[in-house]
Design a protein around this motif. Structure first.
Motif, mmCIF file in Angstrom:
data_model
loop_
_atom_site.group_PDB
_atom_site.id
_atom_site.type_symbol
_atom_site.label_atom_id
_atom_site.label_comp_id
_atom_site.label_asym_id
_atom_site.label_seq_id
_atom_site.Cartn_x
_atom_site.Cartn_y
_atom_site.Cartn_z
ATOM 1 N N THR A 53 -15.450 7.339 78.632
ATOM 2 C CA THR A 53 -16.021 8.554 78.248
ATOM 3 C C THR A 53 -15.751 8.920 76.794
ATOM 4 O OG1 THR A 53 -13.914 9.823 78.993
ATOM 5 C CG2 THR A 53 -15.758 9.478 80.363
ATOM 6 N N ARG A 54 -14.929 8.250 76.260
ATOM 7 C CA ARG A 54 -14.670 8.266 74.763
ATOM 8 C C ARG A 54 -15.100 7.172 73.736
ATOM 9 N NH1 ARG A 54 -8.291 10.280 74.837
ATOM 10 N NH2 ARG A 54 -8.385 11.972 75.955
ATOM 11 N N ARG A 55 -15.162 6.191 74.197
ATOM 12 C CA ARG A 55 -15.685 5.072 73.385
ATOM 13 C C ARG A 55 -16.273 3.957 73.981
ATOM 14 N NH1 ARG A 55 -11.846 0.971 73.046
ATOM 15 N NH2 ARG A 55 -12.306 0.421 71.011
ATOM 16 N N LEU A 56 -16.764 3.061 73.392
ATOM 17 C CA LEU A 56 -17.695 1.755 73.844
ATOM 18 C C LEU A 56 -16.856 0.593 73.230
ATOM 19 C CD1 LEU A 56 -21.221 2.569 73.038
ATOM 20 C CD2 LEU A 56 -20.005 2.574 75.199
ATOM 21 N N ALA A 57 -16.516 -0.406 73.957
ATOM 22 C CA ALA A 57 -15.798 -1.671 73.488
ATOM 23 C C ALA A 57 -16.692 -2.910 73.745
ATOM 24 C CB ALA A 57 -14.415 -1.721 73.795
ATOM 25 N N LEU A 58 -16.759 -3.898 72.919
ATOM 26 C CA LEU A 58 -17.470 -5.029 73.240
ATOM 27 C C LEU A 58 -16.460 -5.998 74.155
ATOM 28 C CD1 LEU A 58 -18.647 -5.842 69.679
ATOM 29 C CD2 LEU A 58 -20.079 -5.493 71.412
ATOM 30 N N THR A 59 -17.404 -6.522 75.010
ATOM 31 C CA THR A 59 -16.587 -7.657 75.841
ATOM 32 C C THR A 59 -16.777 -8.851 74.899
ATOM 33 O OG1 THR A 59 -18.744 -8.510 76.635
ATOM 34 C CG2 THR A 59 -17.702 -6.577 77.869
ATOM 35 N N ASP A 60 -15.887 -9.906 75.525
ATOM 36 C CA ASP A 60 -16.008 -11.140 74.653
ATOM 37 C C ASP A 60 -17.118 -11.687 74.588
ATOM 38 O OD1 ASP A 60 -14.442 -13.400 73.391
ATOM 39 O OD2 ASP A 60 -15.460 -14.462 74.986
ATOM 40 N N VAL A 61 -17.990 -11.933 75.168
ATOM 41 C CA VAL A 61 -19.565 -12.550 75.202
ATOM 42 C C VAL A 61 -20.318 -11.444 74.481
ATOM 43 C CG1 VAL A 61 -20.552 -11.384 77.263
ATOM 44 C CG2 VAL A 61 -21.642 -13.585 76.326
ATOM 45 N N GLY A 62 -20.171 -9.983 74.551
ATOM 46 C CA GLY A 62 -20.772 -9.174 73.793
ATOM 47 C C GLY A 62 -20.441 -9.249 72.278
ATOM 48 N N SER A 63 -19.313 -9.559 71.760
ATOM 49 C CA SER A 63 -18.639 -9.626 70.611
ATOM 50 C C SER A 63 -19.490 -10.817 69.945
ATOM 51 C CB SER A 63 -17.415 -9.898 70.484
ATOM 52 O OG SER A 63 -16.994 -10.033 68.956
ATOM 53 N N ARG A 64 -19.802 -11.925 70.602
ATOM 54 C CA ARG A 64 -20.385 -13.128 70.196
ATOM 55 C C ARG A 64 -21.871 -12.781 69.986
ATOM 56 N NH1 ARG A 64 -16.995 -15.543 74.003
ATOM 57 N NH2 ARG A 64 -19.097 -16.334 75.260
ATOM 58 N N TYR A 65 -22.594 -12.240 71.132
ATOM 59 C CA TYR A 65 -23.761 -11.800 70.947
ATOM 60 C C TYR A 65 -24.086 -10.769 69.966
ATOM 61 C CZ TYR A 65 -28.218 -10.190 73.152
ATOM 62 O OH TYR A 65 -29.623 -9.979 73.353
ATOM 63 N N TYR A 66 -23.246 -9.855 69.927
ATOM 64 C CA TYR A 66 -23.401 -8.757 68.536
ATOM 65 C C TYR A 66 -23.624 -9.493 67.316
ATOM 66 C CZ TYR A 66 -22.613 -5.602 64.986
ATOM 67 O OH TYR A 66 -22.478 -4.992 63.539
ATOM 68 N N ALA A 67 -23.067 -10.636 67.148
ATOM 69 C CA ALA A 67 -22.900 -11.285 65.744
ATOM 70 C C ALA A 67 -24.183 -11.815 65.474
ATOM 71 C CB ALA A 67 -21.949 -12.550 65.775
ATOM 72 N N ALA A 68 -24.866 -12.400 66.543
ATOM 73 C CA ALA A 68 -26.261 -12.913 66.423
ATOM 74 C C ALA A 68 -27.181 -11.855 66.141
ATOM 75 C CB ALA A 68 -26.679 -13.696 67.842
ATOM 76 N N CYS A 69 -27.076 -10.743 66.792
ATOM 77 C CA CYS A 69 -27.867 -9.574 66.874
ATOM 78 C C CYS A 69 -27.694 -8.717 65.506
ATOM 79 C CB CYS A 69 -27.669 -8.516 67.833
ATOM 80 S SG CYS A 69 -27.960 -9.002 69.626
ATOM 81 N N ALA A 70 -26.696 -8.812 64.869
ATOM 82 C CA ALA A 70 -26.288 -8.144 63.691
ATOM 83 C C ALA A 70 -27.135 -9.184 62.630
ATOM 84 C CB ALA A 70 -24.977 -8.403 63.156
ATOM 85 N N ARG A 71 -27.031 -10.713 62.600
ATOM 86 C CA ARG A 71 -27.796 -11.281 61.763
ATOM 87 C C ARG A 71 -29.190 -10.875 61.819
ATOM 88 N NH1 ARG A 71 -23.983 -15.251 63.640
ATOM 89 N NH2 ARG A 71 -25.647 -15.923 65.240
ATOM 90 N N LEU A 72 -29.933 -11.027 63.124
ATOM 91 C CA LEU A 72 -31.452 -10.592 63.376
ATOM 92 C C LEU A 72 -31.679 -9.059 62.597
ATOM 93 C CD1 LEU A 72 -33.972 -11.112 64.793
ATOM 94 C CD2 LEU A 72 -33.152 -9.857 66.739
ATOM 95 N N LEU A 73 -30.921 -8.220 62.726
ATOM 96 C CA LEU A 73 -30.967 -6.971 62.083
ATOM 97 C C LEU A 73 -30.920 -7.033 60.778
ATOM 98 C CD1 LEU A 73 -31.338 -4.057 63.416
ATOM 99 C CD2 LEU A 73 -29.150 -3.600 63.169
ATOM 100 N N ASP A 74 -29.996 -7.831 60.139
ATOM 101 C CA ASP A 74 -29.984 -8.066 58.538
ATOM 102 C C ASP A 74 -31.087 -8.684 58.175
ATOM 103 O OD1 ASP A 74 -27.528 -6.823 58.420
ATOM 104 O OD2 ASP A 74 -26.271 -8.717 58.500
ATOM 105 N N ALA A 75 -31.573 -9.732 58.980
ATOM 106 C CA ALA A 75 -32.847 -10.467 58.430
ATOM 107 C C ALA A 75 -34.072 -9.388 58.324
ATOM 108 C CB ALA A 75 -33.231 -11.635 59.224
ATOM 109 N N ALA A 76 -34.155 -8.685 59.525
ATOM 110 C CA ALA A 76 -35.414 -7.614 59.566
ATOM 111 C C ALA A 76 -35.277 -6.502 58.349
ATOM 112 C CB ALA A 76 -35.315 -7.011 60.850
ATOM 113 N N GLY A 77 -33.952 -6.251 57.914
ATOM 114 C CA GLY A 77 -33.875 -5.353 56.780
ATOM 115 C C GLY A 77 -34.235 -6.186 55.505
ATOM 116 N N GLU A 78 -33.848 -7.164 55.581
ATOM 117 C CA GLU A 78 -34.171 -7.987 54.316
ATOM 118 C C GLU A 78 -35.792 -8.265 54.178
ATOM 119 O OE1 GLU A 78 -32.052 -11.679 54.150
ATOM 120 O OE2 GLU A 78 -30.390 -10.699 54.062
ATOM 121 N N ALA A 79 -36.482 -8.510 55.136
ATOM 122 C CA ALA A 79 -37.883 -8.713 55.262
ATOM 123 C C ALA A 79 -38.703 -7.253 55.060
ATOM 124 C CB ALA A 79 -38.316 -9.054 56.519
ATOM 125 N N GLU A 80 -37.994 -6.269 55.490
ATOM 126 C CA GLU A 80 -38.605 -4.847 55.060
ATOM 127 C C GLU A 80 -38.366 -4.415 53.749
ATOM 128 O OE1 GLU A 80 -40.752 -1.457 55.492
ATOM 129 O OE2 GLU A 80 -40.380 -2.957 57.053
#
Length: 308
Positions: A53-80
């Motif tokens: 109810t108070r917060r979100l926390a990454l699971t272990d696989v979620g942490s690794r998945y987020y690193a890849a998703c963040a790179r995707l988001l950064d690349a999209a920002g650079e493209a824009e």
């Protein structure tokens, strides 16, 4: 929602720290964000977030998945950012096609601009033919005369006067004509004109249809210029080509009281959508340069002439 969009949404949720904050940033409802995250986890078959109810926390696989998703988001920002920069500042390579006669004018027209924008590269294609802009990946083409029908975008930059010219050696052999029809049809240089050019007398308005069946024909304007300078015939030259030779005395302008149709100058681009800054700015600079040339008129002057 496709997987790439869900990856971006997941990264936004992690970066904003809550679904509600991510939903506000993305213009979505919190329930829609939660639904997409559940669908992402169901498709993946693993939990990516620990929810409370108070917060979100990454699971272990979620942490690794987020690193890849963040790179995707950064690349999209650079493209824009690249697209935004291209819209507002000239960069990258400008592929410019122009007739051979324009070779001496590209430097004066664009040189200062290139010095001010070192991140910009210029690739020049000089050809008197009709280059396929898409096949040659041309960003901007300068074209003279009447344009064929096409899907390309054309902007008129102005026009060039055309003057009949001959070398002193030709005039010594044939004399100075007082009427366009006094020039033998075979003595005209350039491409055969069928049925010919319509000449108009400036004072009387009288018109002449002047046939031309040149003994020496060429679609290459620099070649026609050299042939005329060598005394091999009479050529109708643009003011762009003729002015320096008239000033030097190697050519003489004939029949100044007669006019032939001016030659329109166009900026042609292969795309009709919004042009990048490098194309927009180059068009403006070329138009300004054209308006300063002898015997040239910018499009504003042409508009005033057409309104009279």
């Amino acid at each position: 929602m496709d997987s790439v969009k869900r990856m971006a949404l997941f990264a936004q949720v992690v970066q904003h720290g809550s679904m509600s904050a991510a939903a506000r940033a993305m213009g979505m409802s919190t329930s829609a964000v939660s639904q997409q995250l559940r669908a992402l986890e169901q498709d993946a078959g693993v939990a990516l977030l620990h929810r409370s109810t108070r917060r979100l926390a990454l699971t272990d696989v979620g942490s690794r998945y987020y690193a890849a998703c963040a790179r995707l988001l950064d690349a999209a920002g650079e493209a824009e950012a690249e697209l935004s920069a291209a819209r507002h500042a000239p960069s990258g390579e400008l592929r410019l096609s122009a007739p051979l006669g324009m070779a001496a004018h590209i430097g004066p027209a664009l040189g200062g601009w290139l010095q001010e924008n070192p991140q910009l590269r210029l690739h020049l294609f000089f050809d008197d033919g009709w280059t396929d802009l898409l096949q040659a990946r041309i960003d901007l083409a300068l074209r003279f005369g009447q344009l064929p029908d096409s899907d390309w975008m054309a902007q008129r930059l102005g026009s060039l006067q055309r003057w009949p010219c001959a070398a002193p050696t030709w005039l010594q052999r044939h004399g100075v004509p007082g009427d366009p029809l006094q020039v033998p049809a075979a003595e005209w240089l350039g491409m055969p004109q069928v049925p010919g050019l319509v000449w108009r007398h400036q004072d009387s308005g009288q018109e002449r249809l002047v046939p031309a069946h040149p003994r020496i024909a060429s679609q290459n304007q620099p070649a026609v210029l050299r042939l005329c300078e060598a005394g091999l015939g009479v050529a109708v030259l643009t003011s762009l080509d003729a002015a320096p030779l008239l000033e030097a005395g190697s050519l003489q302008r004939l029949l100044p009281e007669w006019e032939v149709p001016e030659l329109p100058v166009w900026a042609v681009t292969p795309h009709r959508q919004t042009q990048p800054a490098k194309v927009r700015q180059a068009i403006v600079l070329l138009q300004d340069h054209l308006a300063r040339l002898p015997g040239a008129e910018g499009e504003a002057a042409q508009d005033r002439k057409r309104q009279r």
